[in-house]
Design a protein around this motif. Sequence first.
Motif: not given
Length: 387
Positions: A324-328
């Motif tokens: 699970n990966v995100s860009v903030y």
Amino acid sequence: MLRLSGFAASASIGDFSQRVALRLVTAQSDQAPNCDHDAYLFTGEVTHPECRWVVTFEELQSEAARLFPSQRLIVLPAYFDYLGEGDVIRFVPDRKAVRVLFRKGASANYFLVTERCNHLCLMCSQPPKDVDDRWLAREILDVLPLLPATTPFLGITGGEPTLVGNDFFDILVSARDHLPSTPIHVLSNGRTFKDKAFTERYQAVGHRRLSVGIPIYSADPEVHDYVVQSKGAFDETIRGIMNLKSVGAEVEIRVVVHKQTYEGLADLSDFIFRNLTFVDHVTFMGLEITGYTRANMDKLWMDPYDYRSELRAAVQYLAAARINVSVYNHQLCLLDGSIHKYAKRSISDWKNEYVDECTGCSRRSECGGFFSSSNLARSSHISPFQY
């Protein structure tokens, strides 16, 4: 940008001299009254005159003074006019200082547990202070019972919040008891969790929506230790993460992308896949230009457009590995289109802004926008979408 701190225009408080946390209540209040911590928010109609505290604004000062001659009256300047039912403020009588601690309508609220820390990160947004600030934990313990059970999110931050020891656990237990359905996210450097007993005590709190976000800045221990300015930090952080996952805790890895870290993003993603594939979330975060970042701009700042390839590769690697990966904290127009679906609107609403170039952008509602501090350095590639 909302102003969260300032000074009362005037105050009539009698012999009361201690700082106090006050929950603002109106006729719409659906929570049990708290005589010590409730303040009636007077906006023109009298509905809660029994509160010993009254809060109002400058244009209503004369009327409030007439209607509530025996109550402790706090008169706020107009820049606090966003305050409403259920919000919580701190008031320090001798200085007439006001700080907004909780906003009921905010998507995310954070509580500062301590300003002490065992890191001196190059880009720290809350520069540490070696002070006795145990009153902060006691204040949080006063505030938690005042919050609505429907609070959507609560962050625990510092400094390094685990350094306050028993107070840290008291806060988590109180959150468990008063906010059992609210996600509680602790921001920590992870080093204290190298102690197995500490980690087991943390997990034994038993809040079913408790998680911890821990930064790793490089797969190279020397680079990580340089960024956090603490030798041996990398090894202790990895041990802490291992201990947390061994007891079933939820762990997020946070990576702030800047000049010292961008070249190693692909290697870091590979390290996470090979050694920490069991973590629950990995976030790649844009730089907030505040705190120590301002003093270290030459070491940190680069146009996010210039590391878009490295960021894309790191995100795609983890996504392919089903992590699970995100860009903030990034703007969509600066990211490679292939990773737009991982970008989140993550900047706290009180410091979230958009610039002139965003006017007319067809994807503005999807984009995270900017930190209010971004006017100190901004990409030259901001470009609105026209479809």
